[in-house]
Design an enzyme around this catalytic site. Structure first.
Site, short mmCIF file in Angstrom:
data_model
loop_
_atom_site.label_atom_id
_atom_site.label_comp_id
_atom_site.label_asym_id
_atom_site.label_seq_id
_atom_site.Cartn_x
_atom_site.Cartn_y
_atom_site.Cartn_z
N GLU A 83 -2.43 -9.56 2.64
CA GLU A 83 -2.57 -9.99 4.15
C GLU A 83 -4.35 -9.74 4.17
O GLU A 83 -4.43 -10.52 5.31
CB GLU A 83 -2.16 -8.48 5.31
CG GLU A 83 -2.24 -7.05 5.48
CD GLU A 83 -1.68 -6.10 4.77
OE1 GLU A 83 -1.95 -6.71 3.36
OE2 GLU A 83 -2.41 -4.74 4.89
N CYS A 116 1.12 -0.99 -0.02
CA CYS A 116 -0.19 -0.11 -0.13
C CYS A 116 0.64 1.28 -0.30
O CYS A 116 1.79 1.20 -1.04
CB CYS A 116 -0.84 0.35 1.06
SG CYS A 116 -1.99 0.98 1.19
N HIS A 142 -3.81 -5.05 -0.38
CA HIS A 142 -2.96 -6.13 0.67
C HIS A 142 -3.47 -6.93 0.69
O HIS A 142 -4.69 -7.76 0.67
CB HIS A 142 -3.95 -5.29 1.50
CG HIS A 142 -4.00 -3.92 2.46
ND1 HIS A 142 -2.76 -3.19 2.91
CD2 HIS A 142 -4.81 -2.45 1.48
CE1 HIS A 142 -3.91 -1.94 3.04
NE2 HIS A 142 -3.86 -1.36 1.90
#
Lengths: 208, 251
Positions: free
Chosen positions: A192, A85, A190
């Site tokens: 994650e 990001c 993202h």
């Protein structure tokens, strides 16, 4: 092997830590630190980033010597780094969020606000969008074209050299969402928070 | 293409999942961590926890729930209920929440939204608007729907966008728990008024309501609790239905 997630007060990094630990299991040691020596001696570095371009750059600069260590890690030692990001956005020479701010300058380009076409598109660009893989990238190995990734951002990285782009996503315009330049990797989305496909990207990075 | 999101919401009290009818008559039904995992495995685009009685009671249990969930679910997790201060937000984020929704505090002290969006970024600040129709306008309610602030929901939505909110979670208090569908008038009005995404909430009873929330209410995401929680529909069924109606979803 040691993978270090740089903890530089760039906002919420819990999810990044959780996902890397989930993927690493006991195979790889995940460190979360701003300790310069630990960063220097690690095998790979993850540079997360939330909030504004300026606040992240300021936070990096607030830790004395951190930018120098990262430059050495990436530019001199050519060790792998993954920016996520705003972590990716900071690769640029310059960003225009809040105010004009100098970036790390690792990949020539700028970070500017996504054109929302006079309010036709909502910002931030939030949610699951599909990625168009435009070149082979080590971190995208095994990821199908058009896979969904989770995005949340209002600014985009516009690199000068289009050859660094490994994937794009379509919103109000075509947005760069994954880059690879030698040992430097970055995702605008993202991983994650992108469920199994995202964890696969993290696994790819850890396994480099 | 950006997909419309389906967000199952779990109402949590004392670390356990409940879902009330109009915020009262609570039923206990399950472990939030396991429930969240079922949702994320089933294709939920995000998970939302709402700590419903948090404004009044000890809320430390939610931190543990968030911490455990964030180690098992790798989709965005939003947590709301009883969030009063920048410090509360910080604590939830540190426990693994990706976004925090602010309701009463945003009305009473908009400074919390300004400060927290500056500190943590707009991406993690969701302002939850509970609104009830009064004549031809909607008014903002706080404290889990108990207090009428008298403020106009549409004006407040704009103010929150300007204050740095990244998203608005708009709940119709008239519809919540009724299963008769979203308040489309409220959703479309607010969505047209702001440039940030709107999440529609309150009143879902069937899958057509989700379709209406997106198509007519112009919401970017639809939130629902009981239709998923009591197993009436799975998230997968909901997505397939939306897909069959031409709504872009992640399948």
């Amino acid at each position: 092997m040691n993978v270090t997630i740089v903890d530089y007060n760039s906002g919420n990094i819990s999810s990044v830590i959780n996902s890397f630990k989930e993927v690493a299991k006991d195979k790889v040691n995940i460190e979360v630190t701003s300790d310069l020596d630990k960063i220097k001696s690690s095998d790979k570095v993850v540079l997360p980033g939330q909030g504004s371009f300026k606040s992240c750059v300021d936070s990096l600069n607030d830790i004395n010597g951190l930018v120098d260590i990262l430059n050495e890690f990436v530019i001199s030692n050519k060790k792998p780094l993954l920016g996520i990001c705003v972590g990716l956005q900071m690769f640029a020479d310059i960003g225009f969020e809040d105010t004009e701010t100098k970036g790390l300058g690792w990949i020539s380009g700028k970070v500017s606000k996504i054109d929302n076409q006079n309010g036709k598109y909502k910002l931030p660009h939030i949610g699951w969008n599909q990625v168009n893989i435009v070149k082979d990238s080590k971190i995208l190995k095994g990821i199908d074209n058009n896979s969904h990734m989770y995005f949340v951002h209002s600014y985009e990285f516009v690199p000068e050299d289009k050859n660094v782009i490994s994937a794009t996503t379509d919103y109000s315009s075509r947005i760069v969402c994954s880059v690879e330049k030698e040992n430097i990797f970055g995702t605008q989305f993202h991983p994650e928070k992108s469920d199994k496909t995202g964890l696969k990207i993290i696994d790819n990075f850890i396994s480099l | 293409m950006l997909k419309n999101r389906i967000i199952p919401c779990l109402d949590v009290k004392n670390g356990r999942v409940v879902k009330g009818i109009n915020f009262v008559d609570l039923k206990d039904a399950g472990d939030p961590v396991e429930q969240a995992k079922i949702y994320s495995d089933g294709g939920a685009d995000e998970i939302c926890f709402l700590d419903i009685t948090a404004s009044n009671e000890n809320r430390d249990t939610i931190y543990e729930v968030v911490e455990k969930t964030s180690k098992k679910c790798f989709v965005p997790l939003t947590v709301g209920g009883g969030v009063r201060s920048v410090e509360d937000i910080n604590k939830l984020l540190n426990c693994g929440a990706d976004k925090v929704s602010i309701n009463t505090a945003a009305v009473q002290n908009p400074e919390v939204v300004i400060e927290s969006s500056k500190k943590f970024g707009s991406q993690c600040i969701v302002v939850a608007i509970d609104a009830k129709k009064n004549g031809d306008k909607w008014e903002i309610f706080t404290h889990g729907g108990r207090n009428n602030s008298g403020m106009d929901a549409n004006d407040f939505a704009k103010q929150m966008e300007d204050s740095g909110a990244g998203e608005l979670l708009v709940t119709s208090m008239d519809r919540d728990g009724t299963q008769v569908g979203y308040d489309i008038g409220l959703m479309s009005k607010i969505s047209a008024n702001v440039n940030i995404p709107v999440i529609a909430s309150g009143g879902v009873g069937n899958l057509d309501h989700l379709v209406d929330g997106i198509k007519l209410g112009k919401a970017s995401a639809v939130l629902a609790a009981s239709i998923f929680h009591y197993g009436k529909y799975s998230v997968k069924e909901a997505k397939e239905y939306l897909d069959s109606k031409g709504i872009p979803v992640r399948i």
